[in-house]
Design a protein around this motif. Structure first.
Motif, short mmCIF file in Angstrom:
data_model
loop_
_atom_site.label_atom_id
_atom_site.label_comp_id
_atom_site.label_asym_id
_atom_site.label_seq_id
_atom_site.Cartn_x
_atom_site.Cartn_y
_atom_site.Cartn_z
N GLN A 47 0.85 -1.18 0.00
CA GLN A 47 0.00 0.00 0.00
C GLN A 47 0.89 1.23 0.00
OE1 GLN A 47 -2.93 0.26 3.07
NE2 GLN A 47 -3.57 2.30 2.50
N MET A 48 0.53 2.19 -0.80
CA MET A 48 1.26 3.44 -0.86
C MET A 48 0.42 4.50 -0.19
SD MET A 48 2.54 5.47 -4.20
CE MET A 48 0.91 6.06 -4.60
N GLN A 49 0.94 5.11 0.86
CA GLN A 49 0.21 6.16 1.55
C GLN A 49 0.25 7.44 0.74
OE1 GLN A 49 -1.67 5.95 4.32
NE2 GLN A 49 -1.25 3.77 4.25
N ILE A 50 -0.86 8.15 0.71
CA ILE A 50 -0.91 9.42 -0.01
C ILE A 50 -1.14 10.57 0.95
CG2 ILE A 50 -1.59 8.42 -2.20
CD1 ILE A 50 -4.46 9.23 -1.58
N LYS A 51 -0.94 10.31 2.24
CA LYS A 51 -1.13 11.35 3.25
C LYS A 51 -0.23 12.54 2.90
CE LYS A 51 -2.16 11.27 8.08
NZ LYS A 51 -3.48 10.74 8.03
N GLY A 52 -0.81 13.72 2.95
CA GLY A 52 -0.04 14.92 2.66
C GLY A 52 -0.15 15.39 1.23
N LEU A 53 -0.70 14.56 0.34
CA LEU A 53 -0.89 14.99 -1.04
C LEU A 53 -2.15 15.85 -1.13
CD1 LEU A 53 -0.13 11.85 -3.24
CD2 LEU A 53 1.36 13.76 -2.70
N LYS A 54 -2.02 16.99 -1.77
CA LYS A 54 -3.18 17.86 -1.95
C LYS A 54 -4.10 17.25 -3.01
CE LYS A 54 -0.62 21.99 -0.79
NZ LYS A 54 -0.10 23.27 -1.27
N ALA A 55 -5.36 17.66 -2.97
CA ALA A 55 -6.31 17.20 -3.99
C ALA A 55 -5.78 17.58 -5.36
CB ALA A 55 -7.67 17.82 -3.75
N GLY A 56 -5.90 16.65 -6.30
CA GLY A 56 -5.43 16.92 -7.66
C GLY A 56 -5.15 15.64 -8.42
N VAL A 57 -4.52 15.79 -9.56
CA VAL A 57 -4.18 14.67 -10.42
C VAL A 57 -2.69 14.38 -10.28
CG1 VAL A 57 -4.11 13.83 -12.79
CG2 VAL A 57 -6.04 15.23 -12.03
N TYR A 58 -2.37 13.11 -10.12
CA TYR A 58 -0.98 12.67 -9.99
C TYR A 58 -0.74 11.50 -10.94
CZ TYR A 58 -1.02 15.49 -5.78
OH TYR A 58 -1.14 16.54 -4.92
N PHE A 59 0.51 11.21 -11.16
CA PHE A 59 0.88 10.07 -11.98
C PHE A 59 1.81 9.17 -11.17
CE2 PHE A 59 -0.32 13.47 -14.76
CZ PHE A 59 -1.15 12.84 -15.67
N VAL A 60 1.45 7.90 -11.08
CA VAL A 60 2.25 6.92 -10.36
C VAL A 60 2.96 6.06 -11.39
CG1 VAL A 60 2.22 4.97 -8.77
CG2 VAL A 60 0.66 6.90 -8.42
N LYS A 61 4.28 6.01 -11.29
CA LYS A 61 5.08 5.20 -12.20
C LYS A 61 5.64 4.02 -11.40
CE LYS A 61 8.97 5.36 -15.35
NZ LYS A 61 10.00 6.21 -15.98
N ALA A 62 5.36 2.81 -11.86
CA ALA A 62 5.86 1.59 -11.22
C ALA A 62 6.88 0.94 -12.15
CB ALA A 62 4.71 0.62 -10.95
N THR A 63 8.05 0.63 -11.61
CA THR A 63 9.11 0.04 -12.43
C THR A 63 9.76 -1.14 -11.71
OG1 THR A 63 10.74 1.61 -11.58
CG2 THR A 63 9.68 2.19 -13.64
N SER A 64 10.12 -2.14 -12.51
CA SER A 64 10.89 -3.29 -12.04
C SER A 64 11.64 -3.84 -13.25
CB SER A 64 9.97 -4.35 -11.44
OG SER A 64 9.23 -5.00 -12.46
N THR A 65 12.22 -5.01 -13.09
CA THR A 65 12.95 -5.59 -14.22
C THR A 65 12.01 -5.97 -15.35
OG1 THR A 65 12.84 -7.76 -13.18
CG2 THR A 65 14.83 -6.47 -12.80
N SER A 66 10.74 -6.23 -15.05
CA SER A 66 9.80 -6.65 -16.09
C SER A 66 8.61 -5.71 -16.24
CB SER A 66 9.28 -8.06 -15.79
OG SER A 66 8.58 -8.06 -14.55
N LEU A 67 8.68 -4.51 -15.63
CA LEU A 67 7.52 -3.62 -15.57
C LEU A 67 7.97 -2.18 -15.70
CD1 LEU A 67 4.42 -3.62 -14.75
CD2 LEU A 67 5.24 -3.23 -12.45
N ASN A 68 7.23 -1.41 -16.48
CA ASN A 68 7.44 0.04 -16.58
C ASN A 68 6.10 0.65 -16.98
OD1 ASN A 68 8.34 2.61 -16.79
ND2 ASN A 68 9.80 2.24 -18.44
N ILE A 69 5.28 0.98 -15.97
CA ILE A 69 3.91 1.41 -16.21
C ILE A 69 3.65 2.71 -15.45
CG2 ILE A 69 1.49 0.81 -15.83
CD1 ILE A 69 2.22 -2.09 -16.20
N THR A 70 2.91 3.62 -16.08
CA THR A 70 2.48 4.86 -15.44
C THR A 70 0.96 4.92 -15.45
OG1 THR A 70 4.49 5.98 -16.20
CG2 THR A 70 2.66 7.37 -15.46
N ARG A 71 0.38 5.27 -14.30
CA ARG A 71 -1.07 5.36 -14.18
C ARG A 71 -1.44 6.71 -13.56
NH1 ARG A 71 -0.92 1.59 -17.11
NH2 ARG A 71 -1.65 -0.51 -16.74
#
Length: 76
Positions: A47-71
């Protein structure tokens, strides 16, 4: 093929964001605001905590040896 599911989306600061990853690799994440500025980063642990982030649009990028995805994530 590895995939990433982010939920709930939209989310609130109190809920946090869960990231379901169909991969056993170590996965790092980065959170960017709409201007591309890095807000936070770390290693995914279920789980990724988002405490402290203001309301709005963000982009989460997840990367590993077999993964490179932005949501897009909406924080209310």
């Amino acid at each position: 093929t590895p995939s990433v599911t982010i939920f709930p989306n939209p989310s609130t600061e109190e809920m946090g964001i869960h990231i379901k990853i169909s991969s056993l690799d170590k996965v790092d994440y980065q959170v960017f605001d709409q201007t591309g500025r890095l807000i936070r980063n770390g290693q995914f642990t279920g789980q990724m905590q988002i405490k402290g982030l203001k309301a709005g649009v963000y982009f989460v990028k997840a990367t590993s040896t077999s993964l490179n995805i932005t949501r897009k994530v909406i924080v209310r």
